[in-house]
Every structure is written in structure tokens, then in C-alpha cells.
Enzyme design. Structure first.
Site, mmCIF file in Angstrom:
data_model
loop_
_atom_site.group_PDB
_atom_site.id
_atom_site.type_symbol
_atom_site.label_atom_id
_atom_site.label_comp_id
_atom_site.label_asym_id
_atom_site.label_seq_id
_atom_site.Cartn_x
_atom_site.Cartn_y
_atom_site.Cartn_z
ATOM 1 N N LYS A 8 0.868 -1.200 0.000
ATOM 2 C CA LYS A 8 0.000 0.000 0.000
ATOM 3 C C LYS A 8 0.888 1.228 0.000
ATOM 4 O O LYS A 8 2.049 1.179 0.400
ATOM 5 C CB LYS A 8 -0.927 0.035 1.218
ATOM 6 C CG LYS A 8 -0.255 0.063 2.601
ATOM 7 C CD LYS A 8 0.163 1.420 3.102
ATOM 8 C CE LYS A 8 0.845 1.345 4.471
ATOM 9 N NZ LYS A 8 1.624 2.532 4.844
ATOM 10 N N ASP A 148 -2.366 -0.888 10.484
ATOM 11 C CA ASP A 148 -2.604 -0.892 9.033
ATOM 12 C C ASP A 148 -3.302 -2.158 8.548
ATOM 13 O O ASP A 148 -3.723 -2.215 7.388
ATOM 14 C CB ASP A 148 -1.266 -0.810 8.266
ATOM 15 C CG ASP A 148 -0.653 0.576 8.330
ATOM 16 O OD1 ASP A 148 -1.363 1.511 8.726
ATOM 17 O OD2 ASP A 148 0.534 0.694 7.991
HETATM 18 O O1 C5P Z 1 -0.012 -0.334 15.062
HETATM 19 P P1 C5P Z 1 1.398 -0.521 14.661
HETATM 20 O O2 C5P Z 1 2.040 -1.725 15.301
HETATM 21 O O3 C5P Z 1 1.625 -0.500 13.190
HETATM 22 O O4 C5P Z 1 2.174 0.751 15.220
HETATM 23 C C1 C5P Z 1 3.569 0.793 15.356
HETATM 24 C C2 C5P Z 1 3.942 1.990 16.207
HETATM 25 O O5 C5P Z 1 3.668 3.200 15.481
HETATM 26 C C3 C5P Z 1 3.142 2.117 17.494
HETATM 27 O O6 C5P Z 1 3.737 1.396 18.532
HETATM 28 C C4 C5P Z 1 3.178 3.613 17.755
HETATM 29 O O7 C5P Z 1 4.423 3.979 18.317
HETATM 30 C C5 C5P Z 1 3.154 4.196 16.357
HETATM 31 N N1 C5P Z 1 1.801 4.581 15.916
HETATM 32 C C6 C5P Z 1 1.202 5.707 16.460
HETATM 33 N N2 C5P Z 1 -0.059 6.067 16.051
HETATM 34 C C7 C5P Z 1 -0.706 5.356 15.091
HETATM 35 C C8 C5P Z 1 -0.109 4.222 14.507
HETATM 36 C C9 C5P Z 1 1.153 3.856 14.946
HETATM 37 O O8 C5P Z 1 1.780 6.372 17.318
HETATM 38 N N3 C5P Z 1 -1.912 5.748 14.702
#
Ligand code: C5P
Length: 312
Positions: A8, A148
């Protein structure tokens, strides 16, 4: 069962201030692009979950989102059939799977490869194991794997059971998915710098930077989505200043690429991948070649908003 797992890009990404849960609220327009990993699934009657991967640098244990997705679904299958959760290991009689992952999407590039792999694993195993879990439940499981992952499932109402979402506006921390039309006849030139950007570090840097208000304003147009060249001028990514503070080299590459192709160049997600858009494939391919030869950057010209059906 063989499944294509698309990458994506975030066409548009606006980020709000950090919430109490540590995540940031987003408004993002995500689309799939024609760059794929391939996953092969075969039943394991002994209840094991096994993964092998063409990229030896990637973990094949619970740190891999594919294994996490399979184990979550296995536990869900045990729960719905009244058995015990098997999150910690194989149990005779439970469905198992052997997964082979052919990795093409760069990791740490903001292209959502791991999230896409996890989403197709949920869809494929729901079918392979005959679980018939509704998309709503798959979306909930997906949100527990990563912000995601729900995008690729296309939201709780889903599309048809074995289809990947190709274009959606995602809000919340990314897990609230509303499907939208994709821009038509658009070619994406992807620029793939040989560097990996750690997402949590980019968000930490974001928290240190001056905050730009208006993050939750909708992008829009009165009638139809404009052609690629006009659309580009409406797009932004609030994580760019943070990523370029961590890697000034990435910021320089973006600026030089923009001058070379005389149009905006954006970053996808938390980087490091950069992209620009074209209505015409030939013009896109020429631009990709120019960037590749002048900046020694790996480039690819791919169609936007591809749909991947499960292939059996
Ligand atoms: O959800 P995911 O594991 O992809 O997120 C990885 C990191 O990115 C999270 O631990 C956080 O630090 C950051 N993040 C965030 N806000 C979001 C998505 C991700 O702060 N909406």
C-alpha cells in the site's frame, strides 16, 4: 492456496496529537499498488503453524505478523468450537498450516508489506480452515495485530469474502476503514531508498516537532477525483518533517526527485519509500528511469489500486 499480498501507499496522511493510549489519531487515504509478496498456504493436520520466508533476515516466529495472524485465528477457531485457546502451541485436532512467504515488498519502507501479509493470512486461513468468521470479527483480530492491517480487509462489512481492499480512508489509529473510489488511470513511481525507517521512532520525533493544526480536515473535490497531476498538489504527509529530521538524506532525496520530475514527491507512511503519480504510463516510466539514473535510487512503476483475489 496461493495468495498475492499487495503493498500500500498512503496517498495522504494527516496526524493528530498523541492520545493517552500512546497512539496518534490519523486521517489517511490508503491505496494498494501493484507490488506483491506471495504466500502459499498448505494444511498441517498436526495443528502446527510453520512459516518459511525467502528473506533470511526476517523472523519466522511470533515476531512475524503472519505467524501472529495464524495463531490468533487458531485460538479463535478453538474458542468458537468450544475448545481451549492454543495460542502457545499445537493441539491435536486443531487446524494447522504451513506457510511459504516470498518477499518482494521492502520492509521498513512504509509500504505495509507485513500488514498486508497478516491480512491475507486471516482471509486465507478463514477459508482454508472453513471457519466462516464474518469480516467484522476478522477486522477486530486485524486491529490487534497492527494499525494498518484492517485496511487490507476493507472494513467490517468487507467486500466479497476473498478480496483485498484497494482504496479507503482510514481514521482512528488507522483501524477505522471507509472504502472510497480509487483515483482512476494512475501510475505510481515508487522510489525505494536502501534504508529502513522505524515507525515508533518517527512518531516519537513527530511529538517533538511543532504541531500543524487542521490534521482532521477532509481532503475533497466537488465532483470527481482530479487527474494524477492535480491530485498530487492536494496530498500531504505529516510524518515527512519527522522522518527527514531522522534522515536528512531522505529529505534531500525527496527534494531532488521533485525537481527532476517537476511535480510533488511524497513519502508513504513513516517512510522510507517515496512516490509520485502520473496519468500516463510512458511518462511515468521515463521519470522513473531519470530518478534511477540521476539519484541511484531503486524505482518501480506500478498501477494504483490493485485488487487481489485469493488464487487456488
Ligand atoms: O499499530 P502498529 O504496530 O503499526 O504501530 C507501530 C507503532 O507506530 C506504534 O507502537 C506507535 O508507536 C506508532 N503509531 C502511532 N499512532 C498510530 C499508529 C502507529 O503512534 N496511529
Amino acid at each position: 492456496m496461493r495468495v498475492l499480498s499487495p503493498a500500500k501507499i498512503n496517498l495522504h496522511l494527516r496526524v493528530g496529537p498523541k492520545q493517552l493510549d500512546g497512539f496518534h489519531p490519523l486521517v489517511t487515504w490508503m491505496v494498494t499498488v501493484g507490488l506483491f509478496d506471495t504466500l502459499d498456504f498448505s494444511l498441517d493436520t498436526a495443528g502446527r503453524v510453520g512459516l518459511s520466508c525467502s528473506d533470511p533476515s526476517l523472523p519466522v516466529d511470533d515476531r512475524n505478523l503472519v505467524v501472529r495472524a495464524a495463531r490468533l485465528l487458531q485460538a479463535e477457531a478453538a474458542r468458537t468450537s468450544g475448545g481451549e485457546s492454543s495460542i502457545s502451541g499445537p493441539v491435536a485436532g486443531e487446524p494447522g498450516v504451513r506457510i511459504e512467504l516470498l518477499k518482494v515488498i521492502p520492509t521498513g519502507g512504509g509500504l505495509g508489506g507485513g500488514s498486508s501479509n497478516a491480512a491475507v493470512t486471516l482471509i486465507a486461513l478463514n477459508e482454508l480452515w472453513g471457519l466462516n468468521l464474518p469480516r467484522q470479527r476478522l477486522s477486530e483480530l486485524a486491529a490487534g495485530i497492527g494499525s494498518d492491517v484492517p485496511f487490507f480487509l476493507g472494513g467490517p462489512s468487507g467486500i466479497c469474502p476473498s478480496t483485498i481492499c484497494s482504496s479507503a480512508i482510514c481514521t482512528g489509529r488507522g483501524e477505522v476503514v471507509s472504502r472510497v473510489d480509487s483515483p482512476s488511470a494512475t501510475w505510481v513511481v515508487l522510489m525505494l531508498p536502501d534504508m529502513s525507517m522505524p515507525t515508533p521512532a518517527v512518531y516519537r520525533q513527530f511529538d517533538q516537532m511543532p504541531f500543524s493544526p487542521g490534521w482532521n480536515e477532509a481532503i475533497g473535490w466537488s465532483q470527481q477525483c482530479p487527474p494524477a497531476e492535480e491530485l498530487l498538489r492536494l496530498l500531504r504527509n505529516d510524518l515527512e518533517p519527522s522522518a527527514f529530521a531522522i534522515s536528512p538524506e531522505l529529505g534531500r532525496l525527496r527534494k531532488t526527485a521533485e525537481t527532476l520530475v517537476s511535480r510533488p514527491v511524497r513519502m508513504s507512511g513513516s517512510g522510507s519509500s517515496l512516490f509520485t503519480l502520473f496519468s500516463d504510463r510512458e511518462v511515468a516510466e521515463k521519470a522513473a528511469f531519470l530518478i534511477h539514473s540521476q539519484l541511484a535510487l531503486r524505482t518501480m512503476t506500478v498501477p494504483i489500486a490493485v485488487i487481489s483475489n485469493l488464487q487456488k
